[in-house]
Design a protein around this motif. Structure first.
Motif, PDB file in Angstrom:
ATOM      1  N   ALA B 603     -10.100  -0.140 -43.496  1.00 15.98           N
ATOM      2  CA  ALA B 603     -11.344   0.603 -42.542  1.00 15.98           C
ATOM      3  C   ALA B 603     -10.608   0.656 -41.324  1.00 15.98           C
ATOM      4  O   ALA B 603     -10.218  -0.184 -40.730  1.00 15.98           O
ATOM      5  N   GLU B 604     -10.931   2.065 -40.690  1.00 23.16           N
ATOM      6  CA  GLU B 604     -10.693   2.090 -39.175  1.00 23.16           C
ATOM      7  C   GLU B 604     -11.948   2.810 -38.417  1.00 23.16           C
ATOM      8  O   GLU B 604     -12.337   3.874 -38.813  1.00 23.16           O
ATOM      9  N   ASP B 605     -12.390   1.992 -37.607  1.00 20.31           N
ATOM     10  CA  ASP B 605     -13.720   2.607 -36.936  1.00 20.31           C
ATOM     11  C   ASP B 605     -13.356   3.022 -35.603  1.00 20.31           C
ATOM     12  O   ASP B 605     -13.036   2.212 -34.611  1.00 20.31           O
ATOM     13  N   HIS B 606     -13.587   4.309 -35.409  1.00 23.26           N
ATOM     14  CA  HIS B 606     -13.171   4.760 -34.028  1.00 23.26           C
ATOM     15  C   HIS B 606     -14.421   4.675 -33.062  1.00 23.26           C
ATOM     16  O   HIS B 606     -14.386   4.765 -32.044  1.00 23.26           O
ATOM     17  N   GLY B 607     -15.763   4.354 -33.760  1.00 24.90           N
ATOM     18  CA  GLY B 607     -17.045   4.044 -32.978  1.00 24.90           C
ATOM     19  C   GLY B 607     -17.356   5.298 -32.202  1.00 24.90           C
ATOM     20  O   GLY B 607     -17.030   6.395 -32.742  1.00 24.90           O
ATOM     21  N   PHE B 608     -17.973   5.232 -31.195  1.00 20.26           N
ATOM     22  CA  PHE B 608     -18.737   6.147 -30.482  1.00 20.26           C
ATOM     23  C   PHE B 608     -19.006   5.979 -29.102  1.00 20.26           C
ATOM     24  O   PHE B 608     -18.747   4.627 -28.628  1.00 20.26           O
ATOM     25  N   HIS B 609     -19.231   6.975 -28.342  1.00 16.26           N
ATOM     26  CA  HIS B 609     -19.333   6.287 -26.879  1.00 16.26           C
ATOM     27  C   HIS B 609     -20.669   6.851 -26.286  1.00 16.26           C
ATOM     28  O   HIS B 609     -21.461   7.560 -26.747  1.00 16.26           O
ATOM     29  N   VAL B 610     -21.258   5.806 -25.379  1.00 20.20           N
ATOM     30  CA  VAL B 610     -22.602   6.145 -24.666  1.00 20.20           C
ATOM     31  C   VAL B 610     -22.395   6.150 -23.166  1.00 20.20           C
ATOM     32  O   VAL B 610     -21.612   5.542 -22.811  1.00 20.20           O
ATOM     33  N   THR B 611     -23.153   7.086 -22.573  1.00 20.75           N
ATOM     34  CA  THR B 611     -23.050   7.277 -21.304  1.00 20.75           C
ATOM     35  C   THR B 611     -24.276   6.463 -20.838  1.00 20.75           C
ATOM     36  O   THR B 611     -25.456   7.016 -20.792  1.00 20.75           O
ATOM     37  N   PRO B 612     -24.179   5.432 -20.072  1.00 18.14           N
ATOM     38  CA  PRO B 612     -25.417   4.650 -19.448  1.00 18.14           C
ATOM     39  C   PRO B 612     -25.907   5.358 -18.244  1.00 18.14           C
ATOM     40  O   PRO B 612     -24.943   6.020 -17.461  1.00 18.14           O
ATOM     41  N   HIS B 613     -27.252   5.446 -17.921  1.00 14.16           N
ATOM     42  CA  HIS B 613     -27.695   5.567 -16.741  1.00 14.16           C
ATOM     43  C   HIS B 613     -27.356   4.492 -15.894  1.00 14.16           C
ATOM     44  O   HIS B 613     -27.343   3.586 -16.236  1.00 14.16           O
TER      45      HIS B 613
END
Lengths: 205, 619
Positions: B603-613
């Motif tokens: 499996a390859e998890d490319h994940g996701f991105h969050v932009t923090p305050h």
């Protein structure tokens, strides 16, 4: 290292951080292998403690077939060479070469397992079983767990091979092939210890 | 939080988002995993505590018949197994999960999915063990499960099978935790966080995980050997078949003694965090503390035979192991004196966390001193298998581990749950537990020296044991009331809104530099560590905020996944197959497990991105 260096390095790391960072996997596998050493050390210690407890059944001197096991050993050691050739091909970006050598490695692993299956079958017919004596229990458990490790390695290598055949190769997959090869070497090294202590040692006394 | 499309093992796959209970089952966030570890451990503690209370009621008076002798065996066995494997270890692993990545300034652990798998293996392994109740026989051969008593001949029921397989399942999870945290601590420290700048809790976690790495394989092998004996008729421990009963004892204690340190070193780490914070002084002798942890870990693998002094292994073996065992008192003594020197001249704030931490020191010293007494091989023959031993290890495991864990609970509660536990209830809880503990366990020293053996279901009048047993039983109920105050405190605190400040105790380490609770990405910008006690340093000599080590920007996060819980679930079903002697069920679910492991390998998890305050709050 100055602060700006650190900042630049970290920024780079964040950019490159897709999936697991590569070196985490490699360090993780090395640490896993350290645990595996303790696992096999316990099994080998158990075997050494019990190998004289043969009751009236076959003993290690009477039953081991050194020429057969030597051939199996050579096959397994050769597979360590072929997996290195596979990783080297991968590092040259020669995907085809990597795939061929991974095939050969998996096949050699299966050959080894066939030898082991034949050996187990012969021993069983000569009256050595898991419950014939403590020697039998310890022998089949130690070599059987090694065999299961080989089998797992064969499946692992084949999985990565099929993935590369179907979807090609990328940075993450190369790191997975590399750690699978490390695991494969470890399984071979354990066999060298087993061959020396169990088979050679079992023949002399 | 925007999910981006990704490519998983060659198929197009949207990064799933889970809500409600599913978000917990699929989580790979170390903080949520830590919370689940801690809550599961408290859940199992209720069972283990109940078993102990029934034991104490049964021993209230001579010739008592509250429970049968068979039930009594199951009670003390499950009490021991529960408290060691399902309470002490997971509650400490829970703190390690929740806190260590924060302390080193990391965003997560090295292998977030494997971390979730560790949790579920522990939870299912524990539930599996307890499900033996519904199969008519629970483990009943003591927590160390000696052969031949635990062999097929003398324990024909399925209870021991549940022990063998349940502990294997949860043990695999613990082993993966060890790999995970060793890599996390070695590879993922924030810039500037050198090894000798790490907080001592992180140090203790690293050393503990090394112990797990080398101690768990021997017990796994031992459990496998016994499983083969019981299920397939192998002869490892069967004397008639050429087996060796001492083999079990050796493999068990090669694991078992390091295990004692696995459950005490993180408690040492917790105390080393709390004492400087509430004494308002840096920890005295930081390097020697780290060194002492390492030396204890090294020695802990060389003392296992002191559990086997009564086997008659001979004077040479016994002398060697007596000396190595007594040697451990040296690094432990260094730690005790360092804590005392930290307190010396400090401005001590008596919060509940600090009171638990302060009680730890004398209680652990009592347990340590009786430990040195037990390490003297000739004297040990007098104490062996008596209540003196029970008193000793409860002072170490309750007075040490549990007092440390409760100190950690009060200390880190605001960081983990964003709320502070009530201090008044906390102090009542502390005093009742402290008094109840001593009233319960101190008399066991005396009744042990008077000759009362461990694990007896009842005793005759006229030995002078009755009064001490009755004091112990009264103490156990004081403990119960004390723990109910903790429960009440937890309930009213969970009912409140989260309102804890980021840094309620004026802390020193990095976990206090982020909000309470920490956002899912821990730090909006990875902090730059400029010295030991990094947050304290910035508060004293800097701006009061951690300096960033990277520019602000989107943060990469691993995707949640149900794969870990799936793997753990099928493995436990395979365990039922083995217990029921069904090759079909066992084989099918074992294949299902390996099928999923194979999927995880590619499996390859490319994940996701969050932009923090930039305030550090989650979106």
């Amino acid at each position: 290292m100055s602060t700006t260096d650190v900042v630049a390095q970290q920024a780079h790391a964040t950019q490159a951080e897709i999936g697991l960072p590569k070196d985490n996997r490699i360090l993780g596998l090395w640490i896993f292998l350290a645990g595996e050493c303790a696992f096999f050390a316990s099994l080998i210690g158990t075997y050494l403690g019990l190998h004289g407890s043969t009751l009236h059944g076959p003993t290690s001197q009477s039953i081991f077939d050194l020429p057969l096991t030597t051939v199996a050993t050579l096959i397994l050691l050769t597979s360590s060479l072929t997996v290195v050739l596979g990783v080297q091909a991968m590092q040259r970006r020669d995907v085809r070469g990597m795939q061929i050598w991974l095939w050969v490695t998996a096949l050699l692993g299966l050959f080894f397992l066939e030898f082991q299956g034949y050996e187990f079958f012969t021993f069983y017919n000569k009256g050595l079983t898991l419950h014939s004596s403590a020697f039998g229990s310890a022998f089949f458990t130690l070599t059987g767990f090694h065999g299961l490790h080989v089998l797992f390695g064969v499946f692992w290598i084949l999985l990565l091979l099929f993935q590369s055949l179907k979807h090609g190769i990328n940075e993450e997959r190369t790191s997975k092939v590399f750690i699978a090869s490390l695991y494969w070497h470890f399984v071979d090294v354990v066999w060298v210890v087993i061959f020396t202590l169990v088979y050679l040692g079992g023949k002399v006394g | 939080m925007a999910a981006i499309s990704e490519r998983l093992a060659g198929v197009h796959h949207e990064s799933r988002t889970y809500t409600g209970i599913w978000s917990w089952l699929a989580t790979v966030d170390h903080k949520r995993i830590g919370i689940m570890y801690i809550l599961s451990a408290l859940f199992f503690m209720a069972f283990g505590g109940f078993e102990a209370l029934v034991v104490r009621v049964q021993l209230w008076q001579p010739n008592n018949h509250v429970v049968s002798a068979e039930t009594f065996n199951q009670l003390f066995t499950m009490h021991g197994v529960t408290m060691i494997f399902l309470v002490a270890m997971p509650i400490l692993i829970g703190f390690i999960n929740a806190i260590v990545p924060l302390q080193i300034g990391a965003r997560d652990v090295a292998f977030p999915r494997m971390n979730a798998l560790s949790l579920w293996l522990f939870v299912f392994g524990g539930l599996f063990l307890y499900s033996s109740f519904f199969f008519g026989s629970m483990p009943d051969a003591g927590w160390f499960n000696y052969v031949p008593l635990s062999g097929a001949k003398f324990s024909p029921g399925v209870g021991i099978d549940f022990y063998d397989i349940g502990l294997q399942i949860s043990g695999i999870g613990t082993l993966m935790t060890a790999i995970n945290f060793l890599v996390t601590i070695l590879n993922m420290r924030a810039p500037g966080m050198r090894l000798l700048r790490m907080p001592l809790f992180t140090w203790s976690a690293m050393i503990t995980m090394l112990l797990v790495l080398f101690a768990f394989p021997p017990i796994t092998v031992n459990l496998i050997l016994q499983m083969f004996d019981r299920l397939f008729g192998a002869n490892f421990f069967n004397i008639a078949g050429g087996g060796n009963a001492l083999l079990w004892q050796n493999l068990f204690w090669i694991f078992g003694h390091p295990e004692v340190y696995i459950v005490i070193l993180p408690a040492f780490g917790i105390i080393s965090e709390i004492v400087p914070v509430f004494a308002k002084k840096p920890l005295f002798g930081y390097e020697s503390m780290a060194m002492a942890l390492s030396v204890i870990a090294f020695l802990s693998f060389m003392v296992w035979t002191h559990h086997m002094f009564a086997d008659g292994l001979g004077p040479v073996v016994n002398s060697i192991f007596a000396i190595t065992s007594m040697l451990i008192a040296v690094p432990t003594g260094i730690k005790i004196f360092n804590w005392l020197a930290t307190l010396w001249g400090g401005k001590i704030h008596f919060k509940t966390a600090m009171m638990y931490a302060l009680s730890f020191i004398p209680l652990f010293v009592i347990g340590g001193v009786s430990g040195v007494m037990l390490a003297m091989a000739p004297a040990d023959l007098q104490y062996n298998d008596s209540y003196f031993v029970v008193a000793h290890f409860h002072y170490v495991l309750f007075g040490g581990t549990l007092m440390g864990a409760l100190a950690g609970l009060y200390y880190w509660f605001p960081k983990i749950w964003g709320r502070q536990l009530n201090e008044t209830l906390g102090k009542i809880n502390f005093w009742l537990v402290f008094i109840g503990f001593n009233v319960t366990f101190f008399p066991m020293h005396i009744v042990g020296l008077e000759g009362m053996p461990r694990r007896i279901a009842t005793y005759s009048a006229g030995y002078g044991w009755t009064i001490w047993n009755q004091i112990s039983t009264i103490g156990a109920f004081i403990l119960l009331v004390g723990m109910l105050f903790l429960l009440y405190n937890l309930i009213i605190t969970f009912a409140r809104k989260p309102d804890a400040p980021a840094d309620p105790w004026d802390g020193r380490s990095l976990e206090w530099a982020t909000s309470s609770p920490a956002p899912e990405y821990n730090f909006a910008q990875t902090p730059l560590v400029r010295g030991r006690d990094p947050f304290w340093l910035e508060k004293r000599e800097g701006s009061g905020q951690m300096q960033p080590a990277e520019p602000a920007g989107p943060i990469h996060m691993p995707s949640p996944s149900l794969a870990p819980i799936g793997i753990a679930f099928t493995l436990v079903l395979a365990g039922y197959g083995a217990v029921l002697h069904s090759a079909i069920i066992g084989g099918f679910f074992l294949l299902a497990t390996f099928w999923q492991i194979g999927r995880a390998l590619v499996a390859e998890d490319h994940g996701f991105h969050v932009t923090p305050h930039m305030g550090g709050e989650a979106q």
